[in-house]
Design an enzyme around this catalytic site. Structure first.
Site, PDB file in Angstrom:
ATOM      1  N   SER A 141       0.841  -1.195   0.000  1.00 40.76           N
ATOM      2  CA  SER A 141       0.000   0.000   0.000  1.00 40.76           C
ATOM      3  C   SER A 141       0.879   1.249   0.000  1.00 40.76           C
ATOM      4  CB  SER A 141      -0.906  -0.010   1.237  1.00 40.76           C
ATOM      5  OG  SER A 141      -1.725   1.126   1.254  1.00 40.76           O
ATOM      6  N   GLY A 142       0.573   2.174  -0.915  1.00 42.85           N
ATOM      7  CA  GLY A 142       1.338   3.414  -1.005  1.00 42.85           C
ATOM      8  C   GLY A 142       2.474   3.366  -1.993  1.00 42.85           C
ATOM      9  N   THR A 146      -2.192   1.883  -7.921  1.00 43.60           N
ATOM     10  CA  THR A 146      -3.387   2.485  -8.526  1.00 43.60           C
ATOM     11  C   THR A 146      -2.994   3.529  -9.566  1.00 43.60           C
ATOM     12  OG1 THR A 146      -4.627   2.116  -6.484  1.00 43.60           O
ATOM     13  CG2 THR A 146      -5.531   3.707  -8.036  1.00 43.60           C
ATOM     14  N   ASN A 191      -1.062   4.762   3.400  1.00 41.13           N
ATOM     15  CA  ASN A 191      -1.449   5.350   2.117  1.00 41.13           C
ATOM     16  C   ASN A 191      -2.794   6.037   2.281  1.00 41.13           C
ATOM     17  OD1 ASN A 191      -1.844   5.990  -0.539  1.00 41.13           O
ATOM     18  ND2 ASN A 191      -2.096   3.890  -1.261  1.00 41.13           N
ATOM     19  N   SER A 194      -5.528   4.031  -0.358  1.00 39.75           N
ATOM     20  CA  SER A 194      -5.161   2.621  -0.452  1.00 39.75           C
ATOM     21  C   SER A 194      -6.325   1.802  -1.010  1.00 39.75           C
ATOM     22  CB  SER A 194      -4.781   2.096   0.933  1.00 39.75           C
ATOM     23  OG  SER A 194      -4.516   0.716   0.889  1.00 39.75           O
ATOM     24  N   SER A 195      -6.026   0.980  -2.027  1.00 42.77           N
ATOM     25  CA  SER A 195      -7.047   0.078  -2.576  1.00 42.77           C
ATOM     26  C   SER A 195      -7.260  -1.066  -1.591  1.00 42.77           C
ATOM     27  CB  SER A 195      -6.587  -0.485  -3.932  1.00 42.77           C
ATOM     28  OG  SER A 195      -6.424   0.540  -4.869  1.00 42.77           O
ATOM     29  N   GLY A 418       0.005  -6.139  -2.553  1.00 46.77           N
ATOM     30  CA  GLY A 418       1.304  -6.785  -2.427  1.00 46.77           C
ATOM     31  C   GLY A 418       1.416  -7.551  -1.122  1.00 46.77           C
ATOM     32  N   GLU A 420       2.011  -8.425   2.538  1.00 42.81           N
ATOM     33  CA  GLU A 420       1.816  -7.561   3.704  1.00 42.81           C
ATOM     34  C   GLU A 420       2.357  -8.243   4.949  1.00 42.81           C
ATOM     35  OE1 GLU A 420      -2.216  -6.283   4.102  1.00 42.81           O
ATOM     36  OE2 GLU A 420      -2.092  -4.909   2.403  1.00 42.81           O
TER      37      GLU A 420
END
Length: 1087
Positions: A141-142, A146, A191, A194-195, A418, A420
């Protein structure tokens, strides 16, 4: 891998020099743009150092080497391309339309690595070979996943062919992103956007390469975020956008207030407002997207009703009644939910406080305690939001669907979470990391497959490549009946009291002997300290991850009580009605668990990906603080590890680091061998063989395939490139010299031809001009001769031009010969026809000169002129020396006041000589003089003028010379000797003034014959003209001045007369002659 972006490798029009080999010359400063060319490819430190160099130069992209497998019309096809992107956390200038045009249709190796190169390569190969592709985008994330998918969509939108109808599809593809981000993205600690779901989008293209449709698959939306957020995090963006940007009427209709602090589901993270997020602006974008994606107004109303009902659900509060059962304390929230979802109020209230239990053929409602009631409320909120998100994706798919049934090719974009690793890792991290294990397995398998196919096609012996096969970990998680997911499902479905700890015990029992599984109970003494009693640890390909089993069973079940489901199935809200179908109530089978659903969807995704040609983008976050330019080695090393980049690099480098088609290799390096430069006449393969023998390649450093050369070590390529760089300068110098010579010759020939043409044209122009001039000259001369012949005739057509010419010529000459002053009497002689005109012009000119002269005369000058006029009247033509005196101005006085004895001044009484006042009296004098001259003989003229001059007085009897001073006042003249006044002559009694016609300075002042006067006064004065003029003017007796010739008679005393004789001689002298007369001798002056 390869690196690209802006900075020092900025792409320009001359991009042919920026290919992979050309970029190697700056490798010490900016690193290599292809990680496969790292000499120390097994060193993680070298990997990070290369990444750091690129990042500091704003070169944020890096490629893992792409191998060429086929060609089509000189366009190359790439398999297994992997791009590494490091988030710069700042705006860079290489995402413009111009940049897109630069990368469009260009060979992959000709430009620095870029996300546009990945997109363009996939698009060109799809169009050329009519096969399907996918681009897998992963990272934590970040890291910018996206944004990467947005850039790819924008590239296709700009560069693909389009029509008006296709533009609609393109706009819907682009605007589906903000809608999915609003409902599926949230602020997390890492993020701000974040998605919280995985997304796979297929972009469909027709046979022309134009985008005609699309399809989206979503994976594992994080429903738990709807009801709970960690500190510093937010719920999904749509809730805040609705409250911040929604119209007042809409919020009133939904029963909402603008303040997010009023809603329990929005305040748990304690950061409803975020400076980097503009919810009001994002709301406008989402509303616009709804209209473009073709959402009906009723669908939008129902959708907002669902979102509002979730917020109202979160505000429902319970309390215990006397029996310990949960009851709803405030009925306002449930009324709004009833209205928005279109369900009966009492049935909804019963479903939120009771649970329906089936016992054989009977159904019993069991009251819920407070904890179970809150769980039922939250389960309803999660189920409503999760299924609504699925409906939203399906709705977007409906608007993107292409109705044409002809075959389409697709490019898939997989934007997936990704690997985590948090301080506390739960069920969501377990599913996400399992997904990354499967994708890593796919990456390695497809990479090896590509390598093997490449070797077989080129006829090179395949050498097995050692690598870590993570299939063992995937089997540990997903194996049927034995894997962790199967054990979790068994524990969720078995009768009896199942808990998270019983699940952990089952794991220890069934997979405890697995090499990649560990719990506190199974660990050794040293490792046991880092594992809690409720944790288990998996040894993933990316490293060890410890999972906490608390909540695993609940999140895996994700059950919604049957009576709540029945209520939602009866909803009048169109969206809820589609999400909760009555057919679900007829199916008595227990629904699949979340883990099983995810495993099945992941298997389906892998199957989809295996049928397509892959490209990969690995996104890396350089630091946790989102700071531009900061490179956190520890954080990036961790991401490099769990993204599997080193493992992927080892697979790529196990064989040959570099490979190129013979034609391209020979074209670039042929200058290094005299036999191949400048042209190799034979096959390219033979030329390459001759070239590498000349360079000195060792047999173990290369292999020759059917169409390509394979180089094993990067240092071999580096040495070749350095030699080429050195020879290039020598070649360039020679080429430049030859080319400049060629250009010079070409330019000389061009200039010579141009000069010949210009000379011919110019000579023609001059000849025509000369002919015209001669014709004109003949005509002019004819007219001139006719005019000259008729010049004395009256003005007529035959002579008018000649006369005008004569007039013009004369006037032009006259302009340069006009007199400059009044004394200049010269005048240009005119022709006969201009005599009258010339005379008029002469008069005008003289008048103008006189006027100018008069205007320039001062008062003092005027006084001088007046005196000169009087002198002229007296002496002109009468006395010698007058003409010489004209140019000498008269003085105001010849002696100053200090030269006069004071006693004399006292004696003159009121007639004191005031020399400083002389200038002030000039004007008055001139006025009086003017009146005096106009009326000669007028009486009682009182002049204010005074004058003093030294004189020599001669006695009347003996003619003895004595020095005296002559003082002229306003009323009288005085002859003064030192302090005595020897004689006073009143102007009124003055009889006359006599002087000779010669150049002597003698004058005789005649006085009356009375007792008061001694006789006439004989004086010699140096300034005779000045003295006589002033005396006559002061006495107002200009007519009394006589200029005599020969002799002069004067009065000596009563009855006695004397005589003065005037004569000329060689020397001037005055003496008494023998005859007793005073003789005055003067020299004759030239008149």
């Amino acid at each position: 891998m390869a690196i690209a972006g802006g900075g020092k490798e900025e792409v320009g029009d001359n991009h042919s020099q920026l290919n992979m080999e050309g970029a190697l010359i700056a490798r010490d400063r900016v690193g290599v743009q292809d990680f496969v060319l790292l000499d120390s490819h097994t060193s993680e430190a070298a990997f990070l150092d290369n990444l750091r160099k690129r990042y500091r130069e704003n070169l944020i992209y890096v490629n893992l080497h792409a191998f060429i497998t086929s060609s089509f019309m000189a366009m190359l096809t790439y398999i297994g391309t992997l791009l590494v992107s490091v988030n710069p956390y700042k705006e860079l200038d290489f995402y413009s339309v111009k940049q897109m045009e630069i990368y469009q249709g260009v060979n992959f190796f000709e430009l620095p690595p870029h996300i546009y190169a990945i997109a363009d390569n996939a698009y060109r190969v799809m169009c050329a070979e009519y096969n399907n592709h996918f681009i897998l985008i992963s990272g934590e994330s970040g890291a910018g996943k996206t944004e990467a998918s947005k850039k790819i969509l924008q590239y296709f939108a700009v560069t693909c062919p389009t029509t008006e109808q296709l533009q609609i599809v393109r706009d819907r593809l682009l605007l589906s992103n903000p809608v999915l981000e609003a409902f599926g993205n949230a602020k997390t600690l890492r993020n701000d956007n974040s998605s919280r779901f995985g997304k796979y989008m297929d972009i469909q293209f027709d046979f022309k390469g134009a985008p005609v449709g699309g399809h989206i698959l979503s994976y594992l939306i994080e429903k738990s975020r709807v009801v709970h957020q960690n500190n510093g995090e937010r719920n999904f963006h749509i809730f805040y956008q609705l409250l911040e940007g929604g119209e007042d009427d809409l919020l009133r209709w939904l029963g909402l207030e603008r303040n997010p602090q009023k809603y329990m589901y929005l305040i748990q993270g304690r950061c409803a407002k975020v400076s980097s997020i503009n919810d009001k602006s994002d709301w406008k974008t989402v509303r616009k997207a709804f209209s473009v994606i073709d959402f009906a107004e009723t669908d939008i109303e129902h959708l907002f009703g669902v979102i509002a009902s979730v917020l109202h659900l979160g505000n429902i509060q319970y309390e215990e009644d006397s029996n310990g059962h949960a009851i709803i304390t405030n009925g306002s929230q449930i009324k709004w939910i009833s209205k928005l979802l279109g369900v009966h109020l009492s049935i909804l209230q019963e479903a939120l406080t009771h649970r329906k239990i089936e016992a054989r053929s009977e159904e019993v409602l069991s009251p819920l305690n407070i904890d179970l009631a809150f769980c039922a409320r939250d389960a309803a909120a999660k189920a409503i939001y999760g299924r609504t998100f699925t409906w939203l994706v399906n709705k977007i798919n409906g608007s993107l669907a292409n109705k044409d049934l002809t075959r389409k090719t697709v490019i898939g974009l997989l934007d997936i979470y990704g690997f985590e690793v948090f301080d506390t890792n739960s069920f969501e991290q377990f599913c996400i990391n399992y997904c990354n294990e499967k994708l890593q397995q796919l990456l390695i398998e497809m990479t090896l497959k590509a390598e093997q196919e490449e070797y077989e096609m080129e006829g090179i012996e395949w050498e097995p490549i050692p690598y870590f096969n993570n299939k063992i970990i995937c089997d540990l998680v997903e194996e049927k009946h034995k894997g962790i997911i199967s054990i979790l499902d068994e524990e969720c479905l078995r009768p009896g009291e199942a808990t998270d700890l019983s699940f952990l015990e089952k794991l220890e029992e069934k997979v405890g002997d697995h090499a990649h599984f560990l719990t506190r109970k199974l660990a050794d003494q040293k490792t046991r300290k880092s594992i809690d009693w409720v944790d288990f640890r998996l040894l993933h390909y990316a490293g060890e991850v410890t999972y906490c089993v608390v909540g695993f069973l609940e999140k895996n079940n994700d059950l919604l009580y049957r009576n709540l489901k029945e209520v939602l199935c009866k909803s009048k809200n169109g969206i809820i009605k589609e999400c909760f179908l009555p057919s679900e109530l007829d199916n008595r089978r227990r629904p699949e668990t979340v883990a099983t659903q995810f495993k099945n969807s992941l298997a389906s995704l892998i199957e989809i990906l295996m049928s397509k040609e892959p490209s990969y983008i690995r996104c890396i976050k350089p630091n946790e603080g989102k700071e531009p330019g900061k490179f956190d080695d520890v954080l990036i090393r961790h991401q490099v590890k769990y993204l599997g980049l080193m493992e992927h690099l080892r697979v790529r480098r196990a064989g040959f680091a570099y490979r190129r088609k013979y034609e391209l290799f020979l074209q670039r390096y042929k200058s290094l061998c005299p036999a191949t430069w400048p042209h190799w006449p034979g096959p390219a393969a033979d030329g390459v063989e001759r070239l590498i023998k000349h360079i000195g390649y060792k047999p173990e450093e290369y292999k020759l395939g059917r169409t390509k050369i394979f180089i094993r070590f990067p240092r071999t390529l580096f040495a070749t490139e350095d030699a080429f760089e050195y020879s290039k300068h020598l070649l360039v110098t020679r080429i430049q010299a030859r080319y400049k010579g060629c250009l010079g010759k070409r330019e000389y020939k061009k200039q010579k031809e141009a000069a010949i043409k210009l000379e011919a044209c110019w000579r023609g122009a001059l000849a025509r001009k000369e002919a015209k001039r001669r014709v004109w000259a003949v005509e002019t001369i004819k007219r001139f001769i006719k005019g000259f012949i008729n010049r004395k005739n009256p003005l007529c057509p035959e002579n008018d031009e000649f006369i005008s010419f004569v007039q013009y010529t004369y006037l032009t000459k006259l302009r340069d010969h006009v007199p400059k002053n009044v004394l200049d009497k010269n005048w240009l002689k005119p022709p006969a026809i201009l005599e009258e005109t010339s005379e008029m012009l002469k008069k005008i000119c003289m008048r103008n000169l006189v006027r100018q002269y008069c205007q320039g005369i001062t008062a003092e000058k005027k006084a001088q002129l007046q005196q000169k006029v009087v002198a002229s009247a007296i002496f002109r033509g009468k006395k010698d020396g007058y003409l010489q005196s004209i140019s000498q101005p008269f003085a105001d006085t010849r002696l100053s006041e200090k030269d006069i004895n004071p006693k004399v001044l006292q004696l003159i009484r009121g007639e004191k000589i005031k020399f400083p006042e002389f200038q002030a009296n000039v004007a008055c004098f001139l006025s009086c003089l003017h009146r005096n001259l106009t009326s000669v003989g007028a009486a009682n003229i009182h002049l204010l003028f005074q004058y003093v001059t030294p004189v020599v007085k001669y006695d009347r009897n003996g003619f003895k010379a004595r020095e005296r001073q002559l003082l002229l006042t306003q009323a009288a003249a005085y002859v003064v000797e030192m302090a005595k006044i020897k004689q006073k002559i009143d102007y009124a009694t003055l009889k006359g003034i006599s002087t000779s016609n010669l150049s002597d300075g003698l004058l005789v002042v005649h006085v009356p014959e009375d007792n008061k006067q001694k006789g006439d006064v004989i004086l010699q004065c140096e300034h005779i003209f000045e003295t006589v003029t002033k005396l006559s003017m002061l006495a107002n007796k200009q007519n009394a001045v006589q200029v005599v010739q020969g002799s002069l008679q004067f009065h000596i005393s009563s009855g006695k007369e004397g005589m003065i004789a005037f004569t000329t001689g060689q020397e001037p002298q005055i003496y008494k002659a023998k005859n007793g007369r005073l003789t005055v001798v003067s020299t004759r002056t030239k008149s």
